[in-house]
Design a protein around this motif. Structure first.
Motif, PDB file in Angstrom:
ATOM      1  N   LYS A 110       0.839  -1.206   0.000  1.00 64.06           N
ATOM      2  CA  LYS A 110       0.000   0.000   0.000  1.00 64.06           C
ATOM      3  C   LYS A 110       0.873   1.255   0.000  1.00 64.06           C
ATOM      4  N   LYS A 111       1.910   1.222   0.812  1.00 63.14           N
ATOM      5  CA  LYS A 111       2.833   2.360   0.894  1.00 63.14           C
ATOM      6  C   LYS A 111       3.596   2.551  -0.409  1.00 63.14           C
ATOM      7  N   LEU A 112       4.137   1.467  -0.965  1.00 61.27           N
ATOM      8  CA  LEU A 112       4.910   1.551  -2.207  1.00 61.27           C
ATOM      9  C   LEU A 112       4.052   2.012  -3.384  1.00 61.27           C
ATOM     10  N   LEU A 113       2.842   1.475  -3.467  1.00 62.01           N
ATOM     11  CA  LEU A 113       1.963   1.830  -4.583  1.00 62.01           C
ATOM     12  C   LEU A 113       1.510   3.289  -4.505  1.00 62.01           C
ATOM     13  N   LYS A 114       1.346   3.790  -3.305  1.00 59.52           N
ATOM     14  CA  LYS A 114       0.986   5.203  -3.144  1.00 59.52           C
ATOM     15  C   LYS A 114       2.123   6.097  -3.631  1.00 59.52           C
TER      16      LYS A 114
ATOM     17  N   HIS B  73       9.929  -1.261  -9.750  1.00 58.40           N
ATOM     18  CA  HIS B  73       9.118  -2.448 -10.011  1.00 58.40           C
ATOM     19  C   HIS B  73       9.597  -3.612  -9.145  1.00 58.40           C
ATOM     20  N   LEU B  74      10.910  -3.771  -9.031  1.00 60.34           N
ATOM     21  CA  LEU B  74      11.459  -4.880  -8.255  1.00 60.34           C
ATOM     22  C   LEU B  74      11.084  -4.767  -6.774  1.00 60.34           C
ATOM     23  N   GLU B  75      10.976  -3.557  -6.277  1.00 59.46           N
ATOM     24  CA  GLU B  75      10.594  -3.377  -4.877  1.00 59.46           C
ATOM     25  C   GLU B  75       9.191  -3.932  -4.605  1.00 59.46           C
ATOM     26  N   LEU B  76       8.331  -3.879  -5.606  1.00 60.53           N
ATOM     27  CA  LEU B  76       7.005  -4.501  -5.494  1.00 60.53           C
ATOM     28  C   LEU B  76       7.123  -6.019  -5.588  1.00 60.53           C
ATOM     29  N   ILE B  77       7.955  -6.473  -6.517  1.00 63.07           N
ATOM     30  CA  ILE B  77       8.128  -7.907  -6.752  1.00 63.07           C
ATOM     31  C   ILE B  77       8.655  -8.608  -5.506  1.00 63.07           C
ATOM     32  N   LEU B  78       9.501  -7.925  -4.745  1.00 62.13           N
ATOM     33  CA  LEU B  78      10.048  -8.511  -3.520  1.00 62.13           C
ATOM     34  C   LEU B  78       8.957  -8.766  -2.478  1.00 62.13           C
ATOM     35  N   TRP B  79       7.799  -8.134  -2.685  1.00 66.77           N
ATOM     36  CA  TRP B  79       6.635  -8.398  -1.836  1.00 66.77           C
ATOM     37  C   TRP B  79       5.607  -9.246  -2.590  1.00 66.77           C
TER      38      TRP B  79
END
Length: 255
Positions: A150-154, A173-179
């Motif tokens: 939620k924080k990253l997407l915001k 993008h990779l920071e999302l992928i790691l989750w």
């Protein structure tokens, strides 16, 4: 007594209004689609229980819980909360892109712990993360994941970064992928083998694991050989002092 499933959140119920409120609190922060399915399941069970219950007080308590759940479901649909559901990437997809973490110099201990839990505790099944705590007296990993996403997407909504560069995920993008999430999950799933070949994904880890297995095997063989050596020594001693007629020494004496 049957054990609870590894992917079943404990503590949910519908015996009265208080239990229904507690249930909604327990579900808070989890995957929206799971929340909806869990509440719908409770509604169905509660209605079946009503047909088997004659006690007026119990009937009233269950109806109070039902009313709360039905209001919650209406609110869920009105706010269209399903759009906030973030489908999980399979573990293999994440692992195929892990070498990029070093390239982008991403250091995120929470994300690393999440991936470890996904692999070892949840055994690659994201549903099991619902019951794997992120630490003592801390939320389960599904909740922690959603909080971080939620924080990253915001942040990404404001900065609008590129997701791809040279057919590989960008740092954002990779920071999302790691989750275990990607807005472009289908592309990642289709190209896992390409990433593995291009980035050498997981090779070092596989080699390390293989090396550890070999070392364990060698240690085991050494211990076995030591035991055998000790055993054969006593056996030999026993044999030489025994009455074995076929012993070379015995034969010489006889002759």
């Amino acid at each position: 007594m049957a054990e609870a499933k590894a992917d079943t959140v404990p503590g949910l119920g519908f015996k009265d209004k208080e239990k229904a409120q507690e249930t909604i609190k327990i579900l808070e922060g989890r995957d929206p689609d799971y929340q909806r399915l869990a509440v719908k399941g409770l509604v169905g069970r509660a209605k079946r229980t009503l047909t088997l219950t004659k006690d007026k007080e119990k009937l009233q308590n269950i109806n109070d819980a039902l009313s709360l759940f039905e209001d919650w479901l209406k609110d869920f649909e009105f706010k269209n909360l399903s759009k906030e559901n973030r489908a999980y990437l399979p573990l293999q997809c994440i692992e195929s892109l892990l070498p990029l973490k070093e390239k982008y110099k991403i250091k995120n201990e929470d994300a690393e712990s999440f991936i470890k839990a996904y692999k070892e505790k949840a055994r690659g099944d994201y549903k099991n993360l619902r019951t794997v705590a992120s630490g003592e007296d801390k939320p389960t990993w599904d909740i922690v994941r959603n909080q971080n996403l939620k924080k990253l997407l915001k942040e990404m909504e404001e900065s609008k970064p590129d997701l791809w560069k040279d057919d590989l995920p960008t740092k954002d993008h990779l920071e999302l992928i790691l989750w275990a999430y990607s807005p472009d999950a289908s592309k990642i799933k289709k190209n896992v083998s390409v990433y593995q070949e291009k980035l050498g994904s997981g090779k070092a880890e596989d080699d390390d694991e293989e090396k550890m297995e070999v070392e364990k095997k060698n240690d085991g063989e050494k211990k076995n050989n030591k035991r055998k050596s000790g055993g054969s020594s006593s056996s030999s001693s026993s044999s030489s002092s025994g009455d074995d007629d076929d012993s070379p020494k015995k034969k010489n004496k006889k002759e």
